[in-house]
Structures are given as structure tokens and as C-alpha cells.
Scaffold this motif. Structure first.
Motif, mmCIF file in Angstrom:
data_model
loop_
_atom_site.group_PDB
_atom_site.id
_atom_site.type_symbol
_atom_site.label_atom_id
_atom_site.label_comp_id
_atom_site.label_asym_id
_atom_site.label_seq_id
_atom_site.Cartn_x
_atom_site.Cartn_y
_atom_site.Cartn_z
ATOM 1 N N ALA A 80 -50.278 67.902 -46.049
ATOM 2 C CA ALA A 80 -48.825 67.819 -45.855
ATOM 3 C C ALA A 80 -48.486 68.016 -44.392
ATOM 4 O O ALA A 80 -48.596 69.130 -43.872
ATOM 5 C CB ALA A 80 -48.121 68.884 -46.688
ATOM 6 N N VAL B 294 -45.770 68.585 -42.367
ATOM 7 C CA VAL B 294 -44.350 68.942 -42.466
ATOM 8 C C VAL B 294 -43.868 69.668 -41.207
ATOM 9 O O VAL B 294 -42.880 69.277 -40.593
ATOM 10 C CB VAL B 294 -44.094 69.828 -43.715
ATOM 11 C CG1 VAL B 294 -42.607 70.154 -43.833
ATOM 12 C CG2 VAL B 294 -44.587 69.137 -44.972
ATOM 13 N N THR B 295 -44.587 70.718 -40.792
ATOM 14 C CA THR B 295 -44.082 71.601 -39.738
ATOM 15 C C THR B 295 -44.236 70.990 -38.352
ATOM 16 O O THR B 295 -45.340 70.925 -37.805
ATOM 17 C CB THR B 295 -44.827 72.955 -39.782
ATOM 18 O OG1 THR B 295 -44.757 73.455 -41.105
ATOM 19 C CG2 THR B 295 -44.196 73.953 -38.818
ATOM 20 N N LYS C 183 -41.585 71.756 -32.849
ATOM 21 C CA LYS C 183 -40.179 72.183 -32.815
ATOM 22 C C LYS C 183 -39.606 72.620 -31.472
ATOM 23 O O LYS C 183 -38.396 72.874 -31.387
ATOM 24 C CB LYS C 183 -39.909 73.288 -33.848
ATOM 25 C CG LYS C 183 -40.106 72.816 -35.293
ATOM 26 C CD LYS C 183 -39.678 73.839 -36.320
ATOM 27 C CE LYS C 183 -40.545 75.050 -36.307
ATOM 28 N NZ LYS C 183 -40.733 75.704 -37.592
ATOM 29 N N ARG D 264 -36.267 76.371 -30.543
ATOM 30 C CA ARG D 264 -35.755 76.488 -31.924
ATOM 31 C C ARG D 264 -34.229 76.460 -32.015
ATOM 32 O O ARG D 264 -33.690 76.287 -33.097
ATOM 33 C CB ARG D 264 -36.262 77.780 -32.575
ATOM 34 C CG ARG D 264 -37.593 77.675 -33.315
ATOM 35 C CD ARG D 264 -38.749 77.490 -32.405
ATOM 36 N NE ARG D 264 -40.003 77.531 -33.150
ATOM 37 C CZ ARG D 264 -41.070 76.855 -32.816
ATOM 38 N NH1 ARG D 264 -41.066 76.061 -31.767
ATOM 39 N NH2 ARG D 264 -42.176 76.957 -33.530
ATOM 40 N N HIS E 127 -50.197 73.793 -37.696
ATOM 41 C CA HIS E 127 -50.706 74.548 -38.866
ATOM 42 C C HIS E 127 -51.090 73.627 -40.028
ATOM 43 O O HIS E 127 -50.733 73.895 -41.174
ATOM 44 C CB HIS E 127 -49.679 75.557 -39.377
ATOM 45 C CG HIS E 127 -48.886 76.254 -38.316
ATOM 46 N ND1 HIS E 127 -49.444 77.156 -37.460
ATOM 47 C CD2 HIS E 127 -47.584 76.172 -37.973
ATOM 48 C CE1 HIS E 127 -48.517 77.617 -36.631
ATOM 49 N NE2 HIS E 127 -47.378 77.027 -36.923
ATOM 50 N N THR F 239 -53.014 72.697 -42.678
ATOM 51 C CA THR F 239 -54.063 73.207 -43.556
ATOM 52 C C THR F 239 -54.946 72.069 -44.078
ATOM 53 O O THR F 239 -54.474 71.155 -44.745
ATOM 54 C CB THR F 239 -53.424 73.938 -44.747
ATOM 55 O OG1 THR F 239 -52.612 74.981 -44.232
ATOM 56 C CG2 THR F 239 -54.483 74.519 -45.670
ATOM 57 N N ALA G 150 -56.122 82.778 -41.091
ATOM 58 C CA ALA G 150 -55.621 81.465 -41.534
ATOM 59 C C ALA G 150 -55.125 81.530 -42.975
ATOM 60 O O ALA G 150 -54.279 80.738 -43.377
ATOM 61 C CB ALA G 150 -56.712 80.407 -41.411
ATOM 62 N N SER H 199 -40.822 80.218 -43.284
ATOM 63 C CA SER H 199 -40.729 81.661 -43.025
ATOM 64 C C SER H 199 -39.783 82.326 -44.030
ATOM 65 O O SER H 199 -38.933 81.646 -44.628
ATOM 66 C CB SER H 199 -40.221 81.890 -41.605
ATOM 67 O OG SER H 199 -41.048 81.195 -40.698
HETATM 68 C C1 LIG Z 1 -51.792 79.694 -42.327
HETATM 69 C C2 LIG Z 1 -50.687 78.698 -42.348
HETATM 70 C C3 LIG Z 1 -50.859 77.472 -42.978
HETATM 71 C C4 LIG Z 1 -49.851 76.503 -42.948
HETATM 72 N N1 LIG Z 1 -50.072 75.269 -43.520
HETATM 73 C C5 LIG Z 1 -49.168 74.268 -43.303
HETATM 74 C C6 LIG Z 1 -49.439 72.932 -43.721
HETATM 75 O O1 LIG Z 1 -50.466 72.651 -44.320
HETATM 76 N N2 LIG Z 1 -48.542 71.969 -43.442
HETATM 77 C C7 LIG Z 1 -47.394 72.236 -42.759
HETATM 78 O O2 LIG Z 1 -46.632 71.323 -42.516
HETATM 79 N N3 LIG Z 1 -47.099 73.494 -42.360
HETATM 80 C C8 LIG Z 1 -47.959 74.505 -42.609
HETATM 81 N N4 LIG Z 1 -47.668 75.787 -42.185
HETATM 82 C C9 LIG Z 1 -46.491 75.984 -41.357
HETATM 83 C C10 LIG Z 1 -45.399 76.874 -41.894
HETATM 84 O O3 LIG Z 1 -44.578 76.177 -42.783
HETATM 85 C C11 LIG Z 1 -44.650 77.377 -40.645
HETATM 86 O O4 LIG Z 1 -45.500 78.307 -39.990
HETATM 87 C C12 LIG Z 1 -43.320 78.027 -40.962
HETATM 88 O O5 LIG Z 1 -42.413 77.046 -41.436
HETATM 89 C C13 LIG Z 1 -42.730 78.701 -39.721
HETATM 90 O O6 LIG Z 1 -42.659 77.791 -38.659
HETATM 91 P P1 LIG Z 1 -43.260 78.215 -37.235
HETATM 92 O O7 LIG Z 1 -44.631 78.645 -37.431
HETATM 93 O O8 LIG Z 1 -42.981 77.098 -36.300
HETATM 94 O O9 LIG Z 1 -42.434 79.495 -36.805
HETATM 95 P P2 LIG Z 1 -40.958 79.534 -36.245
HETATM 96 O O10 LIG Z 1 -40.153 78.427 -36.834
HETATM 97 O O11 LIG Z 1 -40.978 79.644 -34.791
HETATM 98 O O12 LIG Z 1 -40.419 80.877 -36.892
HETATM 99 C C14 LIG Z 1 -40.647 82.187 -36.343
HETATM 100 C C15 LIG Z 1 -39.483 83.083 -36.751
HETATM 101 O O13 LIG Z 1 -38.288 82.638 -36.104
HETATM 102 C C16 LIG Z 1 -37.276 82.358 -37.076
HETATM 103 N N5 LIG Z 1 -36.548 81.183 -36.583
HETATM 104 C C17 LIG Z 1 -37.077 79.993 -36.149
HETATM 105 N N6 LIG Z 1 -36.096 79.147 -35.783
HETATM 106 C C18 LIG Z 1 -34.937 79.792 -35.963
HETATM 107 C C19 LIG Z 1 -33.569 79.447 -35.780
HETATM 108 N N7 LIG Z 1 -33.217 78.253 -35.315
HETATM 109 N N8 LIG Z 1 -32.640 80.362 -36.117
HETATM 110 C C20 LIG Z 1 -32.981 81.583 -36.630
HETATM 111 N N9 LIG Z 1 -34.273 81.969 -36.807
HETATM 112 C C21 LIG Z 1 -35.225 81.096 -36.487
HETATM 113 C C22 LIG Z 1 -38.004 82.111 -38.384
HETATM 114 O O14 LIG Z 1 -37.189 82.411 -39.521
HETATM 115 C C23 LIG Z 1 -39.182 83.061 -38.258
HETATM 116 O O15 LIG Z 1 -38.829 84.347 -38.686
HETATM 117 C C24 LIG Z 1 -48.641 76.789 -42.283
HETATM 118 C C25 LIG Z 1 -48.461 78.028 -41.673
HETATM 119 C C26 LIG Z 1 -49.463 78.972 -41.686
HETATM 120 C C27 LIG Z 1 -49.237 80.276 -40.977
#
Ligand SMILES: Cc1cc2nc3c(=O)[nH]c(=O)nc-3n(C[C@H](O)[C@H](O)[C@H](O)COP(=O)(O)OP(=O)(O)OC[C@H]3O[C@@H](n4cnc5c(N)ncnc54)[C@H](O)[C@@H]3O)c2cc1C
Length: 478
Positions: A148, A150-151, A154, A157, A189, A191, A438, A449
Motif C-alpha cells: 500500500a 499511501v503515506t 508530505k 505538514r 514507510h 512495509t 519496524a 497517527s
Molecule cells: C512501521 C511502520 C510501517 C508503516 N507501513 C506503511 C505502509 O505500508 N504504507 C504506507 O503508506 N504507510 C505506512 N506507514 C506510515 C504511517 O501511516 C505514517 O507513519 C503515519 O500516517 C504518520 O505519518 P508520518 O510518519 O509522516 O508522521 P507525521 O504525519 O509527521 O506525524 C507526526 C505527528 O504530527 C502530527 N501531525 C502531522 N501533521 C499534522 C498537522 N497538519 N496538524 C496537526 N498534527 C499533525 C501527527 O498527528 C503525529 O502525531 C507505516 C508507518 C510505520 C511507523
């Protein structure tokens, strides 16, 4: 083609030629790299288990689309029974591998697209559902695994995709051609992206009317030209490369950053392109499905943690300690609450206009909040029951060293009838279960999150009916 064996799956991954880097070096083989192989083995377990006679009823079903037996990992749910099976299959596999099996995210994308492509076509008369159905047939007939995407990375933020200084911070369409689109950007990220045959991309957030180029969904083979997998670090990754002190003897997890360096996608692989208002439906559906998948999976991981705690209590001579038994009970009830919440979100699921089924969003998000907090608590309880060697056990190489090996074996022995080697192996497993970044960090951020779960819960809850119930009980006339 039918259901693949684990060996056929690994051979099919070995036949791909993705562009991949790890620790500064370009990789020439994926399946022969011990770090990646441990992840591929975890996905391979989904094939292995499906071929065991005792699991066939759970893990294989007839696809109404191709009228052939298919893996449940390629079946968008078409009934409540299918929604329930999602949770049971994830628990079964996680219990077997003790880590992330990496195949649920692809199913969560397929389940989402089975609903949303139909909705977009209905509004715009587009062909996305036909494109998706052909892609789904390909997935089912060849028993494929998808990742997937998806993430997005960005950037800043606080800014929308079109407001970013560097416009590539969210995957976007940079060119439209007669035969397809060219996309650029990066997903973080990812996976098991190298354990996957296909990468399915959907947006990571709701999009505004100025974010048309970012409102894109598609699928490409994982070795498509221009796609670059950069394998991320994980806390115990050198153990696998070193071939020593691995902990989980068979399985692991890795998450690359995936760069789309001007990747061409033919139109027949495009599932959304510019329909901004459907980006939020896609991400809500995907994240709900995925948060529910997590709960099935992580309850299976707690099963392994309970097993490690109880076994070390036997090995250490603490199995009769009442407080440790209570702690194990506290681990078990956390697993069962998580599992129960995910099952409930299946039983409360509803059929969508496309005919596919969707889970209850509030229950799925409630399960993920529970997971984020309670996996950490279950880990704390396991470490408490096991003891300090979860942190700092000497290496197997020291146990094998002629100068000190016998001394270590003498001093690390506990219950006399238990071979010291077994005690050491179980501590290694407990270390892996507790500290493999991981996997453990996905308890918190995987599927979005924690704040995203809360926002979804409040948005999807019928708060007016709750206020009305309270007003009635207080005797307040409307
Ligand atoms: C081990 C692992 C496996 C994963 N596997 C996958 C995968 O297979 N495919 C995939 O697509 N994704 C995957 N993810 C991604 C996961 O969905 C994201 O880590 C998650 O959505 C958070 O995004 P970020 O890491 O960019 O953190 P950020 O978006 O930077 O978030 C960090 C913090 O800041 C806050 N925040 C961020 N933006 C804002 C804003 N605008 N306003 C207020 N608060 C904010 C968040 O709520 C959070 O508390 C995985 C993540 C991990 C850790």
C-alpha cells in the motif's frame, strides 16, 4: 493459476528486478539478502498457511469475480463473513510469524478501491471500476501480493500539497499522455514493498480543488522503471545481516522509502485521476480497513508475547508467582479486547453501492487507539515477566567462545531441567518481540497517527443522538 505455494511465491519475487538500495549500496538480489529474506519469509507464511489443509476453509474462498479459489488476501469483502474472516486470518498469520506479515495493506487497498472506483464512476461516468476489476482479476488469478503506497513524505505538514515549496512532496501527476500518466513523488514507510509484486498507490489525505494533480490512484509492478526502493533502518536489522542473535528464527519486517522518479502508469492501471473530492473517501476507507487489519494482527502478536512470557516463567522458576500470572492475564485480556473490537467492526459492517462490504469505521478506529496504547502495555508486562536479559543478553558468539562459553552457560542456567540454550533463545525472541522498531512503532503510527483515529471517531460518531438521549433523560423537552 490458483493458489501459489510459498516456494512459488518466493520464486516469483526472485524473478522481479526492482531498483533497490540498502545501507548505501545498490542491491543485486532481493530474495538472497538475509534482511529482506526474513521479511519475504513472513509474507511467504501467508502462502504456506493457506496450503495447510487445516487452514484452507479460513484462508481460501471462491472469488465471485473469477469463480475460482483465491487467497483471502486478494478478496475484497462481499459479505459480513468475509469481513470477519479478515480479522481471523490476520490473527492466525501473526500468531505464526510473530511480526508483521506485510500482506494486509494490499488487501486493504483492494477493498477500498472495490468501493470507491464504483462511486467515482457513478458521479463522473469514468472507467475506473473496470480498470480496477481487471487489475483485481490479475491479482486473484496469480495470487499476488500488493503493497500500500499511501503515506506521502508530505514536506511541511502545515501546507496543502499544492502549497509546498517543492511540489513533489505528495505523489502527483506530472504528465498526461494518450497512453497513460507520468507520476513523481515519494511514499514513506512502505512495509514489504520488495516482498510485493504490485504497488497500489492511493492519496494520503483529503484533497482540495487545487490539489487535482495529487488526487491520483494507480497500481504498478514493484520493479517498474523509475521506482526506487530505499530500505529503512530498523533497530535489530544488523542481526539478520550478521546471521547472529536474530531472535525470531524465521521472520522479520522492513519498510523502505519508495521514490517515484517519473514513473509511467498506463491508463488501464489508473483508478482515480483528478477527482479531488474522492481522495478523502479513499483515505477514510483505506485507513479504517487497515486499522482493523492491525487489530487482528497485533492480537496474534500478543499471543506470541504471552507464549514467550509464560515459557520464560517456566524456564526461570517463576511460573507459580501470582503477580506474574496476573500480568499474563492482563496481556491476554488486552489481546482479546483488541480482537473483539475488530470482530465487532466486521459484524457491524454494511454493503456499499458497489456491492462490496465496508466495516464499521468507529469500531475500527477505536480498536487502533486501543492497540497504540495497549501493545505498549503488553510489551511492558512481557518484559516484566521475562526479566532483564530482554535488554542485554550476551551474544551467541560469546556462548560459542571457548574461553568464556562454558562460564556463560553455567551462570545463565536457571531451572536445572531446562537447557540453557533454550532459555537464551527465548530471551532473544522476547527482545525481538519487544524492540524491533519496524514492527513496534507501527503499533502507534501504522495506519495513521493516533490523532487521526480520534478525529475519525468523532467525525463518524452520531453525536446528536447521544445528546438527544441525555436531554431526554434530564427531562429537557425539545
Ligand atoms: C512501521 C511502520 C510501517 C508503516 N507501513 C506503511 C505502509 O505500508 N504504507 C504506507 O503508506 N504507510 C505506512 N506507514 C506510515 C504511517 O501511516 C505514517 O507513519 C503515519 O500516517 C504518520 O505519518 P508520518 O510518519 O509522516 O508522521 P507525521 O504525519 O509527521 O506525524 C507526526 C505527528 O504530527 C502530527 N501531525 C502531522 N501533521 C499534522 C498537522 N497538519 N496538524 C496537526 N498534527 C499533525 C501527527 O498527528 C503525529 O502525531 C507505516 C508507518 C510505520 C511507523
Amino acid at each position: 493459476m490458483g493458489i501459489k505455494t510459498k516456494e512459488e511465491y518466493i520464486a516469483s519475487i526472485g524473478a522481479l528486478k526492482p531498483t533497490a538500495y540498502m545501507f548505501g549500496k545498490k542491491l543485486t538480489s532481493i530474495v538472497d539478502n538475509p534482511r529482506l529474506r526474513a521479511g519475504i519469509e513472513a509474507t511467504g507464511a501467508t502462502y504456506e498457511l493457506a496450503n495447510m489443509p487445516e487452514n484452507k476453509d479460513l484462508m481460501i474462498t471462491i472469488s465471485p469475480l473469477i469463480n475460482e479459489p483465491v487467497s483471502r488476501f486478494t478478496l475484497p469483502p462481499a459479505s459480513i463473513e468475509d469481513l470477519v474472516a479478515r480479522v481471523k486470518v490476520n490473527r492466525k498469520v501473526a500468531n505464526y510469524v510473530g511480526t508483521c506479515h506485510q500482506r494486509c495493506t494490499g488487501l486493504d487497498c483492494l477493498s477500498t478501491l472495490a468501493i470507491v472506483t464504483y462511486d467515482i464512476d457513478k458521479k463522473y461516468g469514468t472507467n475506473y471500476n473496470k480498470n480496477f476489476t481487471e487489475f483485481l482479476k490479475h491479482m486473484q488469478k496469480n495470487d499476488l501480493t500488493a503493497n500500500a503506497g499511501v503515506t506521502d513524505v508530505k514536506g511541511d505538514r502545515s501546507l496543502a500539497p499544492h502549497e509546498q515549496v517543492d511540489k513533489d512532496m505528495f505523489v502527483r501527476v506530472v504528465e498526461k499522455r494518450d497512453d497513460g500518466i507520468v507520476v513523481r513523488g515519494a511514499k514513506a514507510h512502505q512495509t514489504g514493498s520488495l516482498s510485493s509484486h504490485e504497488i497500489i498507490v492511493i492519496p494520503t489525505r483529503a484533497m482540495g480543488k487545487n490539489d487535482k494533480d495529487y488526487s491520483v490512484s494507480f497500481a504498478v509492478p514493484s520493479d517498474t522503471k523509475g521506482l526506487i526502493h530505499v530500505v529503512g533502518r530498523s533497530s535489530l536489522d544488523m542481526r539478520e545481516l550478521d546471521g547472529c542473535d536474530i531472535g525470531n528464527a524465521y521472520y522479520s519486517k522492513y519498510c523502505p522509502t519508495l521514490i517515484f522518479d517519473n514513473v509511467f502508469v498506463p491508463w488501464e492501471r489508473v483508478f482515480m485521476c483528478g477527482e479531488t473530492e474522492f481522495a478523502s473517501e479513499m483515505v477514510i476507507k483505506f485507513s479504517s480497513f487497515h486499522r482493523q487489519s492491525h487489530g487482528g494482527c497485533k492480537s496474534g502478536k500478543i499471543d506470541c508475547m504471552v507464549g514467550a512470557a509464560l515459557t520464560l516463567m517456566d524456564y526461570n522458576g517463576t511460573s507459580k508467582a501470582g503477580h506474574l500470572k496476573q500480568k499474563v492475564i492482563d496481556m491476554i485480556h488486552r489481546a482479546e479486547t483488541l480482537y473483539g473490537c475488530c470482530l465487532a467492526s466486521s459484524y457491524e459492517g454494511k454493503q456499499q453501492p458497489s456491492g462490496a462490504y465496508f466495516i464499521d469505521t468507529v469500531l475500527a478506529n477505536a480498536s487502533k487507539i486501543h492497540e497504540g496504547k495497549e501493545m505498549a502495555e503488553a510489551t511492558r508486562l512481557m518484559i516484566d515477566a521475562c526479566g532483564g536479559f530482554v535488554a542485554d543478553l550476551p551474544s551467541d558468539r560469546d556462548f560459542e567462545n571457548p574461553d568464556i562459553g562454558d562460564l556463560l552457560k553455567k551462570y545463565l542456567k536457571a531451572v536445572d531441567t531446562v537447557p540453557v540454550e533454550n532459555r537464551v533463545k527465548m530471551y532473544r525472541l522476547a527482545e525481538k518481540l519487544a524492540l524491533e522498531s519496524a514492527d513496534t512503532i507501527s503499533d502507534i503510527h501504522g495506519g495513521g497517527s493516533p490523532e487521526a483515529h480520534r478525529v475519525t471517531i468523532f467525525r463518524e460518531t452520531d453525536v446528536e443522538s447521544k445528546k438527544k438521549a441525555a436531554r431526554r433523560l434530564a427531562g429537557i423537552k425539545e
